[in-house]
Design a protein around this motif. Structure first.
Motif, PDB file in Angstrom:
ATOM      1  N   ARG A  40       5.196  12.694  -3.489  1.00 27.52           N
ATOM      2  CA  ARG A  40       5.976  13.558  -4.361  1.00 27.52           C
ATOM      3  C   ARG A  40       7.436  13.205  -4.160  1.00 27.52           C
ATOM      4  O   ARG A  40       7.995  13.419  -3.078  1.00 27.52           O
ATOM      5  CB  ARG A  40       5.754  15.044  -4.049  1.00 27.52           C
ATOM      6  CG  ARG A  40       4.360  15.539  -4.409  1.00 27.52           C
ATOM      7  CD  ARG A  40       4.201  16.999  -4.045  1.00 27.52           C
ATOM      8  NE  ARG A  40       5.184  17.824  -4.737  1.00 27.52           N
ATOM      9  CZ  ARG A  40       5.429  19.101  -4.414  1.00 27.52           C
ATOM     10  NH1 ARG A  40       4.768  19.683  -3.424  1.00 27.52           N
ATOM     11  NH2 ARG A  40       6.332  19.785  -5.086  1.00 27.52           N
ATOM     12  N   GLU A  47      -0.238   8.582   0.729  1.00 30.57           N
ATOM     13  CA  GLU A  47      -0.937   9.107  -0.450  1.00 30.57           C
ATOM     14  C   GLU A  47      -0.242  10.390  -0.923  1.00 30.57           C
ATOM     15  O   GLU A  47       0.572  10.969  -0.205  1.00 30.57           O
ATOM     16  CB  GLU A  47      -2.399   9.415  -0.112  1.00 30.57           C
ATOM     17  CG  GLU A  47      -3.222   8.190   0.265  1.00 30.57           C
ATOM     18  CD  GLU A  47      -4.647   8.533   0.652  1.00 30.57           C
ATOM     19  OE1 GLU A  47      -5.467   7.600   0.780  1.00 30.57           O
ATOM     20  OE2 GLU A  47      -4.952   9.745   0.811  1.00 30.57           O
ATOM     21  N   ALA A  48      -0.600  10.809  -2.126  1.00 29.49           N
ATOM     22  CA  ALA A  48      -0.101  12.076  -2.691  1.00 29.49           C
ATOM     23  C   ALA A  48       1.424  12.148  -2.595  1.00 29.49           C
ATOM     24  O   ALA A  48       1.995  13.148  -2.155  1.00 29.49           O
ATOM     25  CB  ALA A  48      -0.747  13.270  -1.987  1.00 29.49           C
ATOM     26  N   TRP A  67       5.288   5.763  -7.535  1.00 27.62           N
ATOM     27  CA  TRP A  67       4.335   5.991  -6.450  1.00 27.62           C
ATOM     28  C   TRP A  67       3.629   7.334  -6.614  1.00 27.62           C
ATOM     29  O   TRP A  67       2.473   7.486  -6.215  1.00 27.62           O
ATOM     30  CB  TRP A  67       5.054   5.978  -5.099  1.00 27.62           C
ATOM     31  CG  TRP A  67       5.718   4.679  -4.762  1.00 27.62           C
ATOM     32  CD1 TRP A  67       5.479   3.454  -5.328  1.00 27.62           C
ATOM     33  CD2 TRP A  67       6.757   4.475  -3.795  1.00 27.62           C
ATOM     34  NE1 TRP A  67       6.313   2.499  -4.773  1.00 27.62           N
ATOM     35  CE2 TRP A  67       7.097   3.100  -3.833  1.00 27.62           C
ATOM     36  CE3 TRP A  67       7.438   5.312  -2.913  1.00 27.62           C
ATOM     37  CZ2 TRP A  67       8.085   2.561  -3.003  1.00 27.62           C
ATOM     38  CZ3 TRP A  67       8.414   4.780  -2.093  1.00 27.62           C
ATOM     39  CH2 TRP A  67       8.727   3.415  -2.132  1.00 27.62           C
ATOM     40  N   TYR A  81       4.750  13.117   1.275  1.00 24.14           N
ATOM     41  CA  TYR A  81       3.515  12.340   1.138  1.00 24.14           C
ATOM     42  C   TYR A  81       2.514  12.803   2.184  1.00 24.14           C
ATOM     43  O   TYR A  81       2.844  13.526   3.133  1.00 24.14           O
ATOM     44  CB  TYR A  81       3.792  10.840   1.278  1.00 24.14           C
ATOM     45  CG  TYR A  81       4.484  10.425   2.560  1.00 24.14           C
ATOM     46  CD1 TYR A  81       3.782  10.256   3.748  1.00 24.14           C
ATOM     47  CD2 TYR A  81       5.860  10.193   2.572  1.00 24.14           C
ATOM     48  CE1 TYR A  81       4.425   9.868   4.910  1.00 24.14           C
ATOM     49  CE2 TYR A  81       6.513   9.811   3.731  1.00 24.14           C
ATOM     50  CZ  TYR A  81       5.786   9.649   4.898  1.00 24.14           C
ATOM     51  OH  TYR A  81       6.429   9.272   6.060  1.00 24.14           O
ATOM     52  N   ARG A 140       0.285   7.113  -8.215  1.00 26.88           N
ATOM     53  CA  ARG A 140      -0.701   6.196  -7.649  1.00 26.88           C
ATOM     54  C   ARG A 140      -1.523   6.888  -6.563  1.00 26.88           C
ATOM     55  O   ARG A 140      -0.999   7.737  -5.829  1.00 26.88           O
ATOM     56  CB  ARG A 140      -0.006   4.965  -7.057  1.00 26.88           C
ATOM     57  CG  ARG A 140       0.700   4.124  -8.113  1.00 26.88           C
ATOM     58  CD  ARG A 140       1.396   2.924  -7.491  1.00 26.88           C
ATOM     59  NE  ARG A 140       2.029   2.102  -8.521  1.00 26.88           N
ATOM     60  CZ  ARG A 140       1.418   1.114  -9.152  1.00 26.88           C
ATOM     61  NH1 ARG A 140       0.159   0.819  -8.848  1.00 26.88           N
ATOM     62  NH2 ARG A 140       2.051   0.414 -10.084  1.00 26.88           N
ATOM     63  N   PRO A 141      -2.796   6.507  -6.417  1.00 24.58           N
ATOM     64  CA  PRO A 141      -3.624   7.156  -5.390  1.00 24.58           C
ATOM     65  C   PRO A 141      -3.180   6.807  -3.971  1.00 24.58           C
ATOM     66  O   PRO A 141      -3.332   7.625  -3.057  1.00 24.58           O
ATOM     67  CB  PRO A 141      -5.033   6.621  -5.676  1.00 24.58           C
ATOM     68  CG  PRO A 141      -4.823   5.366  -6.463  1.00 24.58           C
ATOM     69  CD  PRO A 141      -3.577   5.574  -7.250  1.00 24.58           C
ATOM     70  N   ARG A 142      -2.668   5.607  -3.761  1.00 27.62           N
ATOM     71  CA  ARG A 142      -2.215   5.207  -2.428  1.00 27.62           C
ATOM     72  C   ARG A 142      -1.145   4.128  -2.565  1.00 27.62           C
ATOM     73  O   ARG A 142      -1.138   3.367  -3.541  1.00 27.62           O
ATOM     74  CB  ARG A 142      -3.382   4.692  -1.576  1.00 27.62           C
ATOM     75  CG  ARG A 142      -3.997   3.409  -2.078  1.00 27.62           C
ATOM     76  CD  ARG A 142      -5.348   3.135  -1.410  1.00 27.62           C
ATOM     77  NE  ARG A 142      -5.242   2.923   0.007  1.00 27.62           N
ATOM     78  CZ  ARG A 142      -5.030   1.729   0.586  1.00 27.62           C
ATOM     79  NH1 ARG A 142      -4.865   0.654  -0.172  1.00 27.62           N
ATOM     80  NH2 ARG A 142      -4.985   1.619   1.885  1.00 27.62           N
TER      81      ARG A 142
END
Length: 414
Positions: A412, A409-410, A125, A384, A128-130
């Protein structure tokens, strides 16, 4: 027996329109121990409360054989499933499920497999962008439960299988495209698993010795016979599908930690007592099963109210989990209530009630709680960003879910 009149109007369309709110609203308009209505043209009564739970799960009162509507059998449970049986046949089949789903060692093994799948997925994940959490957690749960069960992944991979398992749950309580996707998904996966069962039996495709799928394949019913391959496939799906349905609760857990950030901080500490209390409050607070149903096995009386033999009997689950007489401030999300009064879990009925050993209560409840405890802690420790999205959970949709599926998104991974 006095047979009270049921309304002439049918409530099927209001049920489909109102969803989870239909039965609690009906009870508020018609207070009393028994609410009378009609569903699909048949007389029906709705019951509520702890005494009603005991009444409903007594097989002398309410039977399941022949009571489950065909659309539910063709999507959620499958034809010939344990849910549709009564008496000794039901108890013997149920014992097989209890040996797999209520054994603490089996529960721990399943939770560990899903946890390992989550950790691997979280790393993915991050690139991935989202990520739509409900869908992504369904894939995690599918991979973990297949490893635990000894079910080989199909040639088309974990994603399509997860989508099919979700479709079986998502389509059982609604007409239209979602329902037909659920039917097609069940037909496709029953045929696939029936082939695995046949291979396990004739030795052409052996499974890991003693694994849950092999145990279902070799189970003998009350008549001493092996299950028909298609029925065995139904019961394998009844091990796997409810586990994957925990993805709804994962999305609800994310929703809760977003709305009440203090719960995320408490979960991240890893305190097992708090994680369990949080899991139970998610199951109480958020909508999953609206009610369960059966058929009156004889002319009955409940709290002085007659119920004629053959009447559809509903037990209001969502309403009981939000009853202010049972749950102070029921529309507040408070995991602490299960720390302050741990005995209250006995009146919690998100997946039905009664004794799982002798009745129809879900044998996999310990699995659901164990998975939700573990994944809620992992989720709380995941970093996230939450983009703008529609997080509403419409009660008119069955099964309810956040509209967006909870997009992150984003990511970690820790």
């Amino acid at each position: 027996m006095d047979r009270r009149h049921h309304p002439r109007w049918d409530s099927t369309l209001p049920l489909l329109a109102r969803g989870y709110a239909w039965l609690p609203d009906l009870r508020r308009r018609h207070p009393g121990p028994v609410v009378r209505t009609r569903l699909a043209g048949r007389p029906a009564v709705a019951l509520h409360g702890p005494e009603a739970v005991r009444f409903f799960y007594d097989e002398r009162h309410v039977e399941r054989a022949g009571a489950l509507p065909e659309p539910v059998r063709s999507t959620l449970f499958g034809h010939g499933a344990v849910h549709s049986l009564d008496g000794p046949v039901h108890r013997l089949r149920k014992a097989m499920f209890l040996s797999l789903l209520a054994d603490p060692a089996q529960v721990r093994a399943l939770v560990d497999e899903v946890g390992a799948a989550w950790d691997a997925a979280a790393d993915d994940w991050a690139g991935r962008p989202r990520v739509v959490l409900l869908d992504a957690s369904a894939r995690v749960l599918t991979e973990g439960v297949c490893r635990w069960a000894g079910l080989p992944l199909p040639a088309d991979g974990v994603g399509p299988l997860a989508a099919d398992l979700v479709a079986m749950v998502d389509g059982f309580a609604t007409p239209g495209p979602r329902h037909w996707r659920g039917r097609l998904a069940r037909r496709r996966r029953e045929a696939w698993i029936a082939g695995i069962v046949a291979g396990a039996r004739d030795g052409s495709a052996p499974l890991p010795s003693g694994c849950p799928v092999e145990r279902v394949a070799l189970h003998r019913d009350a008549d001493g016979e092996l299950l028909e391959p298609r029925v065995a496939a139904v019961e394998v799906l009844n091990l796997v599908r409810p586990t994957v349905a925990v993805c709804w609760f994962v999305a609800f857990a994310a929703h809760a930690t977003h709305r009440w950030p203090e719960t995320r901080k408490a979960l991240a500490t890893g305190d097992p007592a708090y994680a369990r209390a949080f899991a139970q409050e998610v199951r109480r607070f958020y909508p999953f099963a609206p009610f369960v149903g059966g058929r009156a096995a004889a002319d009955l009386t409940h709290r002085g109210e007659p119920i004629a033999a053959g009447t559809t009997v509903l037990l209001d689950l969502y309403g009981q989990n939000h009853d202010p007489e049972l749950w102070p401030d029921p529309y507040a999300f408070r995991p602490e209530r299960f720390l302050e009064r741990p005995q209250d879990v006995g009146q919690l009925v998100p997946q039905g009630g009664g004794d799982p050993g002798s009745g129809h209560r879900c044998p996999g409840e310990a699995v659901v709680v164990g998975l939700l405890e573990d994944l809620s802690v992992r989720l709380a420790r995941l970093e996230y960003v939450l983009p703008a999205q529609d997080l509403a959970i419409p009660l008119g949709r069955m099964i309810a879910r956040p509209r967006s599926g909870f997009v992150i998104e984003a990511v970690r991974a820790g």
